[in-house]
Design an enzyme around this catalytic site. Sequence first.
Site, PDB file in Angstrom:
ATOM      1  N   CYS A 160     -19.155   1.076  57.440  1.00 28.36           N
ATOM      2  CA  CYS A 160     -20.366   1.221  58.256  1.00 28.36           C
ATOM      3  C   CYS A 160     -20.031   1.112  59.743  1.00 28.36           C
ATOM      4  CB  CYS A 160     -21.390   0.148  57.847  1.00 28.36           C
ATOM      5  SG  CYS A 160     -22.925   0.227  58.780  1.00 28.36           S
ATOM      6  N   CYS A 163     -22.601  -0.598  61.888  1.00 32.12           N
ATOM      7  CA  CYS A 163     -22.596  -2.058  61.783  1.00 32.12           C
ATOM      8  C   CYS A 163     -21.407  -2.669  62.525  1.00 32.12           C
ATOM      9  CB  CYS A 163     -22.497  -2.499  60.322  1.00 32.12           C
ATOM     10  SG  CYS A 163     -23.575  -1.594  59.210  1.00 32.12           S
ATOM     11  N   ASP A 164     -20.239  -2.061  62.397  1.00 31.61           N
ATOM     12  CA  ASP A 164     -19.006  -2.736  62.819  1.00 31.61           C
ATOM     13  C   ASP A 164     -18.274  -2.081  63.991  1.00 31.61           C
ATOM     14  OD1 ASP A 164     -19.410  -4.603  60.793  1.00 31.61           O
ATOM     15  OD2 ASP A 164     -18.407  -3.350  59.309  1.00 31.61           O
TER      16      ASP A 164
HETATM   17  P1  FAD Z   1     -28.944  -3.638  48.970  1.00 32.11           P
HETATM   18  O1  FAD Z   1     -28.656  -4.572  50.066  1.00 32.11           O
HETATM   19  O2  FAD Z   1     -27.887  -2.686  48.521  1.00 32.11           O
HETATM   20  O3  FAD Z   1     -29.407  -4.502  47.708  1.00 32.11           O
HETATM   21  C1  FAD Z   1     -29.568  -3.929  46.451  1.00 32.11           C
HETATM   22  C2  FAD Z   1     -30.008  -5.005  45.488  1.00 32.11           C
HETATM   23  O4  FAD Z   1     -30.367  -4.407  44.240  1.00 32.11           O
HETATM   24  C3  FAD Z   1     -28.928  -6.048  45.166  1.00 32.11           C
HETATM   25  O5  FAD Z   1     -29.507  -7.323  45.220  1.00 32.11           O
HETATM   26  C4  FAD Z   1     -28.539  -5.731  43.714  1.00 32.11           C
HETATM   27  O6  FAD Z   1     -28.162  -6.892  42.998  1.00 32.11           O
HETATM   28  C5  FAD Z   1     -29.858  -5.189  43.185  1.00 32.11           C
HETATM   29  N1  FAD Z   1     -29.742  -4.330  42.010  1.00 32.11           N
HETATM   30  C6  FAD Z   1     -28.973  -3.221  41.833  1.00 32.11           C
HETATM   31  N2  FAD Z   1     -29.156  -2.728  40.590  1.00 32.11           N
HETATM   32  C7  FAD Z   1     -30.061  -3.545  39.973  1.00 32.11           C
HETATM   33  C8  FAD Z   1     -30.637  -3.577  38.684  1.00 32.11           C
HETATM   34  N3  FAD Z   1     -30.327  -2.662  37.762  1.00 32.11           N
HETATM   35  N4  FAD Z   1     -31.505  -4.573  38.384  1.00 32.11           N
HETATM   36  C9  FAD Z   1     -31.839  -5.497  39.314  1.00 32.11           C
HETATM   37  N5  FAD Z   1     -31.344  -5.505  40.568  1.00 32.11           N
HETATM   38  C10 FAD Z   1     -30.448  -4.557  40.878  1.00 32.11           C
HETATM   39  N6  FAD Z   1     -26.836  -3.066  58.076  1.00 32.11           N
HETATM   40  C11 FAD Z   1     -27.266  -3.514  59.267  1.00 32.11           C
HETATM   41  O7  FAD Z   1     -28.412  -3.275  59.629  1.00 32.11           O
HETATM   42  N7  FAD Z   1     -26.458  -4.271  60.069  1.00 32.11           N
HETATM   43  C12 FAD Z   1     -25.198  -4.615  59.720  1.00 32.11           C
HETATM   44  O8  FAD Z   1     -24.479  -5.281  60.477  1.00 32.11           O
HETATM   45  C13 FAD Z   1     -24.716  -4.174  58.454  1.00 32.11           C
HETATM   46  N8  FAD Z   1     -23.474  -4.493  58.045  1.00 32.11           N
HETATM   47  C14 FAD Z   1     -23.053  -4.081  56.808  1.00 32.11           C
HETATM   48  C15 FAD Z   1     -21.783  -4.459  56.385  1.00 32.11           C
HETATM   49  C16 FAD Z   1     -21.340  -4.083  55.139  1.00 32.11           C
HETATM   50  C17 FAD Z   1     -19.965  -4.528  54.679  1.00 32.11           C
HETATM   51  C18 FAD Z   1     -22.170  -3.294  54.288  1.00 32.11           C
HETATM   52  C19 FAD Z   1     -21.685  -2.888  52.919  1.00 32.11           C
HETATM   53  C20 FAD Z   1     -23.427  -2.901  54.714  1.00 32.11           C
HETATM   54  C21 FAD Z   1     -23.881  -3.282  55.980  1.00 32.11           C
HETATM   55  N9  FAD Z   1     -25.134  -2.910  56.445  1.00 32.11           N
HETATM   56  C22 FAD Z   1     -25.583  -3.375  57.652  1.00 32.11           C
HETATM   57  C23 FAD Z   1     -26.027  -2.052  55.645  1.00 32.11           C
HETATM   58  C24 FAD Z   1     -27.073  -2.913  54.923  1.00 32.11           C
HETATM   59  O9  FAD Z   1     -26.418  -3.964  54.240  1.00 32.11           O
HETATM   60  C25 FAD Z   1     -27.865  -2.066  53.944  1.00 32.11           C
HETATM   61  O10 FAD Z   1     -28.460  -0.982  54.623  1.00 32.11           O
HETATM   62  C26 FAD Z   1     -28.964  -2.894  53.302  1.00 32.11           C
HETATM   63  O11 FAD Z   1     -28.417  -4.027  52.654  1.00 32.11           O
HETATM   64  C27 FAD Z   1     -29.753  -2.077  52.284  1.00 32.11           C
HETATM   65  O12 FAD Z   1     -30.684  -2.928  51.727  1.00 32.11           O
HETATM   66  P2  FAD Z   1     -31.366  -2.632  50.317  1.00 32.11           P
HETATM   67  O13 FAD Z   1     -32.340  -3.747  50.129  1.00 32.11           O
HETATM   68  O14 FAD Z   1     -31.852  -1.253  50.264  1.00 32.11           O
HETATM   69  O15 FAD Z   1     -30.211  -2.715  49.224  1.00 32.11           O
END
Ligand code: FAD
Length: 337
Positions: A160, A163-164
């Site tokens: 990302c 992010c970084d």
């Molecule tokens: P996610 O955070 O992907 O969460 C998905 C959830 O769904 C998880 O809890 C998982 O357990 C659950 N899940 C999946 N399948 C199932 C299932 N079958 N049953 C029940 N639960 C399930 N964004 C920023 O804004 N700033 C940053 O600095 C930043 N740094 C990042 C660094 C890294 C290393 C990464 C990988 C990402 C970063 N991001 C950052 C991006 C950000 O993390 C994501 O955009 C954000 O987390 C997306 O949120 P979400 O709730 O859509 O899903």
Amino acid sequence: AYLALKEVLLILASVTIYPYIMNNKSTKHTKVLILGSGPAGYTAAIYAARAMLKPILVHGSQPGGQLTTTTDVENYPGYSKVIQGPWLMDEMKGQAEAVGTVMIQDHINKVDLSKKPFEAVGDSGQIYTADSFIISTGAQARWLNIKSEQEFRGYGVSACATCDGFFFKDKEVAVVGGGNAAVEEAMFLTKFASKVKLIHRRNELRAEKMLQEKLKANNKIEIIWDSVVDEVLGDSEPKGVNGIKIKNVKSNKITELKVHGLFIAIGHDPATSLFKDQLKMDKEGYLITKPDSTETNVPGVFAAGDVKDKIFRQAVTAAGMGCMSALEAEKFISKSN
Ligand code: FAD
Ligand code: NAP
């Protein structure tokens, strides 16, 4: 003999009573079932709980979502000092719990959206029924899956740039990939890095022609064709990347590049296999929602965050969609009553 009898009785009890208990867990019903505990899921939970909908949130196998895999977060609004990803997610969880969300440690492995109420089954054997679903199961970046890449993830290896990228001011970095994302990440990184090397496994980019023109006009970017990353090199104290070995796939020649960051931009996989043949998805598996809405093609089923967003992929945008989904679920439920 007494011990043997006791053991036999215990074994008998475990093979007869335990499966009976597991298979007869009473179904949990809720107005709103939230799948996933990333920023989208927790924000949906905060809004749904404050609307007195008593939501159930199922964490999944990565409680807290993707942000728990990173350290410094500098772009989530509300914090003037650098915060840590796992800490931010703990705070979101605490807030969602404080307003009345029921949190359950389970992972959904089956859903049936043709039934009313909708039904989901967890790995625990628990059956959940709900008047509305909020799907916030996120997406996972694809990795090269070489050992040294995994070793330096979070220590110079990232998926990302938004992010970084900031952490690589005046440093040389490399990006892997040849699609739109890799080209955009490479161009974004030129704001900070002194030089960006785009490493692509073929001699032609997959990205749109217009983006390619912009890329080629940027004199901070060098494209390295027909090459793959063979190894990530780094220091252990302090831990960080200091170079990569790349292999030319035509000549097999190995070259070492001095870079401090490696950005992998070879695509993401949304966690949507559960919904195949039940919800509309695009060709890459991202859920499709109505314009300006989080509602899917099934009324009462909403999708928020990275599971439906391949463009922005940020914690704040995921949280924003989580809010939208809960407000839309509330409206849906009050209309159906
Ligand atoms: P996610 O955070 O992907 O969460 C998905 C959830 O769904 C998880 O809890 C998982 O357990 C659950 N899940 C999946 N399948 C199932 C299932 N079958 N049953 C029940 N639960 C399930 N964004 C920023 O804004 N700033 C940053 O600095 C930043 N740094 C990042 C660094 C890294 C290393 C990464 C990988 C990402 C970063 N991001 C950052 C991006 C950000 O993390 C994501 O955009 C954000 O987390 C997306 O949120 P979400 O709730 O859509 O899903
Ligand atoms: P993508 O289009 O699938 O491109 C992935 C790139 O990574 C390809 O160039 C591929 O190489 C390469 N790749 C895949 N696996 C690899 C591996 N193991 N090792 C080395 N290289 C590998 O993915 P994306 O760029 O993330 O884009 C995803 C979708 O979002 C696309 O539909 C894209 O158009 C869209 N998107 C659009 C925008 C925009 O419109 N501005 C911005 C970002 C993304 P090959 O080319 O050899 O297959």
